[in-house]
Motif scaffolding. Structure first.
Motif, PDB file in Angstrom:
ATOM      1  N   GLY A 109       0.793  -1.220   0.000  1.00 22.86           N
ATOM      2  CA  GLY A 109       0.000   0.000   0.000  1.00 22.86           C
ATOM      3  C   GLY A 109       0.823   1.267   0.000  1.00 22.86           C
ATOM      4  O   GLY A 109       0.264   2.364  -0.050  1.00 22.86           O
ATOM      5  N   GLY A 110       2.152   1.117   0.039  1.00 18.82           N
ATOM      6  CA  GLY A 110       3.022   2.284   0.078  1.00 18.82           C
ATOM      7  C   GLY A 110       3.484   2.783  -1.271  1.00 18.82           C
ATOM      8  O   GLY A 110       4.342   3.648  -1.355  1.00 18.82           O
ATOM      9  N   GLY A 111       2.935   2.235  -2.334  1.00 18.37           N
ATOM     10  CA  GLY A 111       3.343   2.644  -3.668  1.00 18.37           C
ATOM     11  C   GLY A 111       4.414   1.739  -4.233  1.00 18.37           C
ATOM     12  O   GLY A 111       4.914   0.828  -3.551  1.00 18.37           O
ATOM     13  N   ALA A 168      -4.404  -3.586  -2.589  1.00 15.05           N
ATOM     14  CA  ALA A 168      -5.315  -3.329  -3.703  1.00 15.05           C
ATOM     15  C   ALA A 168      -5.006  -2.033  -4.436  1.00 15.05           C
ATOM     16  O   ALA A 168      -5.339  -1.890  -5.620  1.00 15.05           O
ATOM     17  CB  ALA A 168      -6.759  -3.305  -3.193  1.00 15.05           C
ATOM     18  N   ASP A 169      -4.367  -1.073  -3.768  1.00  9.00           N
ATOM     19  CA  ASP A 169      -4.095   0.224  -4.395  1.00  9.00           C
ATOM     20  C   ASP A 169      -2.772   0.259  -5.166  1.00  9.00           C
ATOM     21  O   ASP A 169      -2.582   1.122  -6.024  1.00  9.00           O
ATOM     22  CB  ASP A 169      -4.075   1.334  -3.348  1.00  9.00           C
ATOM     23  CG  ASP A 169      -5.454   1.632  -2.793  1.00  9.00           C
ATOM     24  OD1 ASP A 169      -6.445   1.165  -3.386  1.00  9.00           O
ATOM     25  OD2 ASP A 169      -5.541   2.318  -1.762  1.00  9.00           O
ATOM     26  N   ASP A 170      -1.858  -0.648  -4.873  1.00 10.20           N
ATOM     27  CA  ASP A 170      -0.530  -0.565  -5.486  1.00 10.20           C
ATOM     28  C   ASP A 170      -0.520  -0.776  -6.995  1.00 10.20           C
ATOM     29  O   ASP A 170       0.273  -0.127  -7.703  1.00 10.20           O
ATOM     30  CB  ASP A 170       0.425  -1.542  -4.806  1.00 10.20           C
ATOM     31  CG  ASP A 170       0.960  -1.007  -3.480  1.00 10.20           C
ATOM     32  OD1 ASP A 170       0.941   0.231  -3.297  1.00 10.20           O
ATOM     33  OD2 ASP A 170       1.403  -1.810  -2.639  1.00 10.20           O
ATOM     34  N   PRO A 171      -1.354  -1.672  -7.559  1.00  8.98           N
ATOM     35  CA  PRO A 171      -1.315  -1.823  -9.023  1.00  8.98           C
ATOM     36  C   PRO A 171      -1.611  -0.543  -9.781  1.00  8.98           C
ATOM     37  O   PRO A 171      -0.927  -0.224 -10.762  1.00  8.98           O
ATOM     38  CB  PRO A 171      -2.375  -2.902  -9.282  1.00  8.98           C
ATOM     39  CG  PRO A 171      -2.395  -3.720  -8.038  1.00  8.98           C
ATOM     40  CD  PRO A 171      -2.198  -2.713  -6.933  1.00  8.98           C
ATOM     41  N   PHE A 172      -2.628   0.223  -9.350  1.00  6.10           N
ATOM     42  CA  PHE A 172      -2.920   1.437 -10.117  1.00  6.10           C
ATOM     43  C   PHE A 172      -1.940   2.558  -9.801  1.00  6.10           C
ATOM     44  O   PHE A 172      -1.704   3.441 -10.630  1.00  6.10           O
ATOM     45  CB  PHE A 172      -4.388   1.868  -9.999  1.00  6.10           C
ATOM     46  CG  PHE A 172      -4.825   2.426  -8.684  1.00  6.10           C
ATOM     47  CD1 PHE A 172      -4.571   3.748  -8.344  1.00  6.10           C
ATOM     48  CD2 PHE A 172      -5.548   1.650  -7.797  1.00  6.10           C
ATOM     49  CE1 PHE A 172      -5.016   4.277  -7.140  1.00  6.10           C
ATOM     50  CE2 PHE A 172      -6.005   2.177  -6.599  1.00  6.10           C
ATOM     51  CZ  PHE A 172      -5.730   3.492  -6.263  1.00  6.10           C
ATOM     52  N   LEU A 173      -1.309   2.536  -8.625  1.00  5.39           N
ATOM     53  CA  LEU A 173      -0.242   3.503  -8.368  1.00  5.39           C
ATOM     54  C   LEU A 173       0.936   3.250  -9.300  1.00  5.39           C
ATOM     55  O   LEU A 173       1.545   4.184  -9.837  1.00  5.39           O
ATOM     56  CB  LEU A 173       0.194   3.426  -6.909  1.00  5.39           C
ATOM     57  CG  LEU A 173      -0.829   3.898  -5.863  1.00  5.39           C
ATOM     58  CD1 LEU A 173      -0.274   3.714  -4.457  1.00  5.39           C
ATOM     59  CD2 LEU A 173      -1.228   5.349  -6.097  1.00  5.39           C
ATOM     60  N   LEU A 174       1.271   1.978  -9.499  1.00  4.92           N
ATOM     61  CA  LEU A 174       2.330   1.638 -10.455  1.00  4.92           C
ATOM     62  C   LEU A 174       1.963   2.108 -11.853  1.00  4.92           C
ATOM     63  O   LEU A 174       2.784   2.733 -12.551  1.00  4.92           O
ATOM     64  CB  LEU A 174       2.562   0.128 -10.464  1.00  4.92           C
ATOM     65  CG  LEU A 174       3.495  -0.387 -11.571  1.00  4.92           C
ATOM     66  CD1 LEU A 174       4.919   0.134 -11.377  1.00  4.92           C
ATOM     67  CD2 LEU A 174       3.477  -1.913 -11.633  1.00  4.92           C
ATOM     68  N   ALA A 175       0.739   1.834 -12.290  1.00  2.23           N
ATOM     69  CA  ALA A 175       0.329   2.222 -13.638  1.00  2.23           C
ATOM     70  C   ALA A 175       0.405   3.735 -13.832  1.00  2.23           C
ATOM     71  O   ALA A 175       0.818   4.216 -14.896  1.00  2.23           O
ATOM     72  CB  ALA A 175      -1.091   1.716 -13.910  1.00  2.23           C
TER      73      ALA A 175
END
Length: 434
Positions: free
Chosen positions: A338-340, A418-425
Motif C-alpha cells: 500500500g506504500g506505492g 489493492a491500491d498498489d497496481p494502479f499507483l504503479l500504472a
C-alpha cells in the motif's frame, strides 16, 4: 506537486480480470494485444516489410509482446522509453509423454518450471492451459478453467514427522497430479481430451506447451477489501500495468507531442534465465527497436542515437516486508504493501538501478503524485534478479528496476495491496510521457 492520475481502483478490478484470462504467457500476450487493439494499435508480422507510419503497433512472438507508439512526425533518432516486464510464472508444466498413472489413479506427468513454492500447489483445484500446435503449423490457445487436476498431499497419519521436521517434497515423485480413476492409461488420452475441449479434429494436435493453474478466481481480501489475492501477480501485475499505461499515453491528448517513443516489452522465460528467442536475453527487443528506426528512414547513426537516449523501467514484483519474518528483510528498508511502487537497488548489479535511475523514477512518481519506496536485500540473504540487468547489458540501454511489493512470491496464489497496481500504472504513464 502536479498530480496526474488517470487510473483508480477500477484498474485493479481490470487487473483481476486480466489475471483470470491469462493462465499462460500465450494467453497473457493475447489479452494484452486485445487491449492495445482497442486503443488503436495494430499487429505487424515480423516476416513482413515494415513501414514508417505513425501510430501504435505490436509484435507477438510466442509468449512475448513488444508494442510501441510512434508520434506523428517522430524523427528516426527519437529515443525510446520502455516498460519491461515478463509474462511467465513458476508452475507445473506438462511433459512430452503426459499420460501416466499407478494403483488405480490416472495421472499427468509434469515438470517443474522455475522456482515455485511447491507446497502451494498441493490440494488445490487446478486447470490446464497453454498453446496447441496443429499439423499445419498454426497454433490454438486452450484453457480448461475448471477443476481438472489435483496434487494430493500425503495424509499426516502416513507422515508423522511432517509436524516436527517440515514438509519434504521430491520434485519427481510427489508433484504428479491426478485427474481420474482407472488402470487403462493410454498414450494420447490428454491430447485427445484437449482436442475435444478446443473443438479440434482427432489427431490434429502434434505439439503442445501446457501448464497447470489454480482455478480459484482473484479476489479482494480483508475487512476493508484492502488486499488482492490472485495467481501470477509475478509478473502479470506489471504486464497489465504496462499495457494500460501504453494505451493511455497513446490515446491521450498529448500523444502527438510525445518527445519519446513509448514501448512495452513483455518477455517470456524470465523465471528460468531469459535465454530464449522470446526472453529478455534474446534478440527480440533489439530487433524490433532497430526495425522501427530503419522503417522511418533511419541509418545506423540514428539507431545509435535512439538507443543512447533510451531508458527502460524494468517492472517486476518485489518483496513486501513479511510481518512473520521481518528478520529476513533489510532492517532499514521495509517496503510496505500500500506504500506505492518500489525502487529495487543492488550494488552488485542484481538490479540495474543506479543514482541517476533513482532520480528519473522519482521524477516520474512526483509528476504522477505517486509515493514510492526503496527495496534492498538483507546483506545476509542472496538477492534475486530480473530482466533489468539483462536489458541494460544486452542493449546498452539505461535501465531502472522497479515493481510492486507483494507477499507469497512464487506461490500458486500471491498477495498485494489493492491500491498498489494502479499507483504503479500511474507512475508508468508519467514515465512514458517523458
Amino acid at each position: 506537486m502536479r498530480t496526474n492520475r488517470p487510473f483508480d481502483r477500477g484498474h485493479t478490478d481490470d487487473l483481476m480480470s486480466f489475471l483470470a484470462a491469462a493462465p499462460s504467457p500465450y494467453h497473457a500476450v493475447a489479452s494484452a494485444a486485445q487491449r492495445l487493439e482497442k486503443a488503436g494499435f495494430r499487429q505487424v508480422a515480423e516476416t513482413d516489410e515494415w513501414d514508417g507510419t505513425s501510430g501504435g503497433k505490436f509484435v507477438l512472438r510466442g509468449g512475448a509482446i513488444v508494442a510501441w507508439y510512434v508520434p506523428e512526425g517522430a524523427a528516426a533518432h527519437t529515443p525510446f522509453r520502455i516498460v519491461g516486464a515478463h509474462t511467465d510464472s513458476p508452475n507445473l508444466r506438462v511433459k512430452p509423454l503426459p499420460d501416466s498413472g499407478a494403483h488405480g489413479w490416472r495421472q499427468i506427468a509434469v515438470e517443474i518450471y522455475g522456482g515455485p513454492l511447491m507446497n502451494s500447489w498441493l490440494d488445490r483445484d487446478l486447470g490446464l492451459a497453454g498453446r496447441l500446435t496443429l499439423r499445419d503449423g498454426s497454433t490454438r490457445l486452450v484453457n480448461v478453467a475448471r477443476p481438472l487436476l489435483r496434487v494430493p498431499q500425503l495424509a499426516i497419519h502416513l507422515d508423522r514427522t511432517v509436524s516436527t521436521e517440515g514438509l519434504k517434497l521430491d520434485k519427481q515423485r510427489h508433484l504428479q497430479p491426478v485427474w481420474g480413476l482407472g488402470d487403462d492409461v493410454r498414450d494420447g488420452d490428454l491430447v485427445a481430451f484437449l482436442e475435444q475441449e478446443a473443438g479440434l479434429a482427432a489427431g490434429e494436435v502434434t505439439g503442445w506447451d501446457l501448464m497447470t493453474h489454480s482455478v480459484e478466481a482473484p479476489a479482494y481480501l480483508g475487512r476493508d477489501r484492502e488486499l488482492v489475492a490472485g495467481p501470477r501477480m509475478d509478473n502479470l501485475l506489471s504486464v497489465h500495468a504496462g499495457t494500460a499505461a501504453l494505451a493511455a499515453v497513446a490515446t491521450g491528448s498529448g500523444a502527438a507531442d510525445l518527445p519519446y517513443i513509448p514501448v512495452l516489452a513483455a518477455f517470456d522465460h524470465e523465471e528460468n534465465g531469459s535465454q530464449s528467442d522470446t526472453g529478455a536475453d534474446g534478440p527480440l527487443l533489439g530487433g524490433v527497436l532497430e526495425r522501427s528506426v530503419f522503417a522511418r528512414g533511419g541509418a545506423y547513426e540514428d539507431r545509435a542515437r535512439a538507443f543512447a537516449g533510451a531508458v527502460c523501467l524494468s517492472s517486476d514484483t518485489g518483496h513486501a516486508v513479511h510481518p512473520n519474518y521481518a528478520e529476513r528483510h533489510d532492517p532499514t528498508h521495509h517496503p510496505r504493501a500500500g506504500g506505492g511502487p518500489i525502487l529495487k537497488v543492488n550494488v552488485n548489479n542484481r538490479y540495474a538501478t543506479d543514482g541517476s535511475g533513482r532520480a528519473l523514477f522519482a521524477a516520474a512518481c512526483e509528476k504522477a503524485g505517486v509515493p514510492f519506496q526503496s527495496f534492498v536485500s538483507n546483506n545476509s540473504m542472496p538477492c534475486g534478479t530480473t530482466i533489468g540487468p539483462i536489458t541494460a547489458a544486452r542493449h546498452g540501454i539505461r535501465t531502472v528496476d522497479i515493481g510492486v511489493a507483494i507477499l507469497s512470491m512464487h506461490s500458486a496464489r500471491e498477495l498485494c495491496a489493492a491500491d498498489d497496481p494502479f499507483l504503479l500504472a500511474n507512475a508508468l504513464v508519467a514515465f512514458l510521457e517523458g
